[in-house]
Design a protein around this motif. Structure first.
Motif, mmCIF file in Angstrom:
data_model
loop_
_atom_site.group_PDB
_atom_site.id
_atom_site.type_symbol
_atom_site.label_atom_id
_atom_site.label_comp_id
_atom_site.label_asym_id
_atom_site.label_seq_id
_atom_site.Cartn_x
_atom_site.Cartn_y
_atom_site.Cartn_z
ATOM 1 N N LEU A 75 118.373 -37.632 96.879
ATOM 2 C CA LEU A 75 118.869 -37.896 98.223
ATOM 3 C C LEU A 75 118.023 -37.168 99.269
ATOM 4 N N SER A 76 116.773 -36.901 98.926
ATOM 5 C CA SER A 76 115.916 -36.183 99.859
ATOM 6 C C SER A 76 115.643 -37.031 101.099
ATOM 7 N N GLY A 77 115.797 -36.395 102.259
ATOM 8 C CA GLY A 77 115.572 -37.087 103.513
ATOM 9 C C GLY A 77 116.630 -38.108 103.871
ATOM 10 N N VAL A 78 117.762 -38.078 103.168
ATOM 11 C CA VAL A 78 118.833 -39.049 103.397
ATOM 12 C C VAL A 78 119.739 -38.605 104.544
ATOM 13 N N SER A 79 120.293 -39.585 105.281
ATOM 14 C CA SER A 79 121.256 -39.277 106.331
ATOM 15 C C SER A 79 122.657 -39.551 105.797
ATOM 16 N N LEU A 80 123.500 -38.496 105.811
ATOM 17 C CA LEU A 80 124.859 -38.577 105.287
ATOM 18 C C LEU A 80 125.874 -38.163 106.354
ATOM 19 N N CYS A 81 125.580 -38.448 107.603
ATOM 20 C CA CYS A 81 126.454 -38.029 108.694
ATOM 21 C C CYS A 81 127.775 -38.801 108.674
ATOM 22 N N GLY A 82 128.873 -38.051 108.747
ATOM 23 C CA GLY A 82 130.187 -38.681 108.776
ATOM 24 C C GLY A 82 130.603 -39.341 107.482
ATOM 25 N N VAL A 83 129.968 -38.985 106.385
ATOM 26 C CA VAL A 83 130.275 -39.581 105.075
ATOM 27 C C VAL A 83 131.464 -38.884 104.426
ATOM 28 N N ASN A 84 132.284 -39.645 103.685
ATOM 29 C CA ASN A 84 133.395 -39.071 102.934
ATOM 30 C C ASN A 84 132.983 -38.946 101.474
ATOM 31 N N LEU A 85 132.774 -37.688 101.024
ATOM 32 C CA LEU A 85 132.358 -37.398 99.650
ATOM 33 C C LEU A 85 133.433 -36.595 98.917
ATOM 34 N N THR A 86 134.669 -36.773 99.322
ATOM 35 C CA THR A 86 135.762 -36.033 98.700
ATOM 36 C C THR A 86 135.792 -36.286 97.194
ATOM 37 N N GLY A 87 135.729 -35.205 96.419
ATOM 38 C CA GLY A 87 135.816 -35.319 94.963
ATOM 39 C C GLY A 87 134.608 -35.930 94.295
ATOM 40 N N ASN A 125 117.333 -43.245 93.005
ATOM 41 C CA ASN A 125 116.401 -42.697 93.988
ATOM 42 C C ASN A 125 116.698 -43.331 95.340
ATOM 43 N N PHE A 126 117.363 -42.551 96.213
ATOM 44 C CA PHE A 126 117.764 -43.025 97.534
ATOM 45 C C PHE A 126 116.926 -42.364 98.632
ATOM 46 N N CYS A 127 115.758 -41.889 98.312
ATOM 47 C CA CYS A 127 114.939 -41.158 99.282
ATOM 48 C C CYS A 127 114.836 -41.922 100.609
ATOM 49 N N GLY A 128 115.189 -41.248 101.708
ATOM 50 C CA GLY A 128 115.090 -41.839 103.030
ATOM 51 C C GLY A 128 116.172 -42.845 103.379
ATOM 52 N N ALA A 129 117.205 -42.956 102.547
ATOM 53 C CA ALA A 129 118.276 -43.931 102.780
ATOM 54 C C ALA A 129 119.232 -43.461 103.873
ATOM 55 N N ASN A 130 120.053 -44.406 104.373
ATOM 56 C CA ASN A 130 121.034 -44.087 105.408
ATOM 57 C C ASN A 130 122.430 -44.428 104.913
ATOM 58 N N PHE A 131 123.263 -43.366 104.743
ATOM 59 C CA PHE A 131 124.643 -43.526 104.282
ATOM 60 C C PHE A 131 125.652 -43.199 105.380
ATOM 61 N N ASP A 132 125.228 -43.105 106.610
ATOM 62 C CA ASP A 132 126.119 -42.681 107.680
ATOM 63 C C ASP A 132 127.427 -43.475 107.676
ATOM 64 N N GLY A 133 128.546 -42.730 107.678
ATOM 65 C CA GLY A 133 129.861 -43.357 107.733
ATOM 66 C C GLY A 133 130.312 -44.039 106.459
ATOM 67 N N ALA A 134 129.564 -43.880 105.379
ATOM 68 C CA ALA A 134 129.926 -44.528 104.106
ATOM 69 C C ALA A 134 131.067 -43.793 103.410
ATOM 70 N N ASN A 135 131.756 -44.518 102.518
ATOM 71 C CA ASN A 135 132.828 -43.930 101.714
ATOM 72 C C ASN A 135 132.322 -43.728 100.293
ATOM 73 N N LEU A 136 132.093 -42.457 99.927
ATOM 74 C CA LEU A 136 131.605 -42.114 98.590
ATOM 75 C C LEU A 136 132.644 -41.277 97.840
ATOM 76 N N THR A 137 133.897 -41.477 98.162
ATOM 77 C CA THR A 137 134.973 -40.736 97.515
ATOM 78 C C THR A 137 134.930 -40.936 96.005
ATOM 79 N N GLY A 138 134.854 -39.834 95.256
ATOM 80 C CA GLY A 138 134.877 -39.914 93.802
ATOM 81 C C GLY A 138 133.642 -40.521 93.176
#
Length: 281
Positions: free
Chosen positions: A81-93, A60-73
């Motif tokens: 992830l409701s209300g989460v900020s994922l701007c500029g995140v890498n979610l490839t795969g 439960n990451f509600c309201g979390a900030n992942f901006d610029g994070a690497n979530l590849t794979g």
């Protein structure tokens, strides 16, 4: 390899973690491969953190900030992830099956080849995001913003896209078979070679959209706005175009066999070499 210091701080809770992060905002944090399945991490600050390959199932990451994070794979299946900020995140795969993103922001992020099957993505902001090859089968995307996004070869079969915005989006070879795009905005979108078989496009705006060689067979286009749209070589067999606006549309070599054009506006439309057998008008 998870950084031991990071792990120690994280175990002390979100409040302590966020306070620690504020002391050195530019610290490079490595949590690759970490398993946080089922954890409650409301409002956590994961900006710029390396979470490649992390297992984040049912977190439960509600309201979390992942901006610029690497979530590849990373695996975020059934995460909140409701209300989460994922701007500029890498979610490839990344794997995001059944994930809840209600109200999340994801501008300029990379979701290439991500698996978002059945995810709740209502009103999510994907503006200018990289989504080529992403799998959205059965996802709820009502009201989502895809303005300027790249969805080349993305799979959007059976998705809910009522009121979604695709202005200027790249949708080349995207699969919208049986998708619900009622009242969506696809103005000036590139839908060349896209699959829109049996899609619901009632009252949808397709003004100046490029639908070259698109498959719209059996699609519902009642009252759709196709003003100046390029439908050259498009497949419109048995499509319902009742009340549609096709003024100045390019229908060169389009196949309109069995299509319903009752009350459609074809003013100055180009129908050169179009197939129009068994039309309903």
């Amino acid at each position: 390899m998870v950084d031991k210091k990071c792990l120690t701080v994280l175990k002390r809770g979100v409040q302590y973690w966020n306070k620690w992060r504020k002391k050195d905002r530019y610290l490079q944090l490595d949590l690759r491969g970490i398993n946080l399945s089922g954890e409650i991490l409301l409002g956590i600050n994961f900006t710029g953190v390396n979470l490649a390959g992390a297992i984040l199932v049912k977190c439960n990451f509600c309201g979390a900030n992942f901006d610029g994070a690497n979530l590849t794979g990373a695996n975020l299946s059934e995460a909140n992830l409701s209300g989460v900020s994922l701007c500029g995140v890498n979610l490839t795969g990344a794997i995001l099956i059944g994930t809840n993103y209600l109200g999340a922001e994801s501008t300029s992020s990379n979701w290439s080849l991500a698996n978002l099957t059945g995810a709740d993505l209502r009103v999510v902001d994907f503006a200018r995001a990289e989504l080529s090859g992403a799998n959205f089968i059965g996802a709820n995307l009502n009201g989502a913003n895809f303005i300027g996004a790249n969805l080349t070869r993305a799979n959007l079969q059976l998705t809910e896209l009522e009121g979604a915005k695709f202005n200027h989006a790249n949708l080349v070879q995207a699969n919208f078979a049986s998708a619900n795009l009622t009242s969506a905005n696809l103005k000036q979108a590139n839908l060349s070679e896209a699959n829109l078989t049996q899609a619901k496009l009632s009252k949808t705006s397709l003004t100046q959209a490029d639908l070259t060689e698109a498959n719209l067979s059996q699609a519902n286009l009642t009252q759709a706005d196709l003003t100046e749209a390029n439908l050259s070589q498009a497949n419109l067999t048995q499509a319902d175009l009742t009340g549609a606006n096709l003024s100045q549309a390019n229908l060169t070599q389009a196949d309109l066999t069995g299509a319903n054009l009752s009350q459609a506006n074809l003013t100055q439309a180009d129908l050169i070499l179009a197939k129009a057998w068994n039309l309903i008008d």
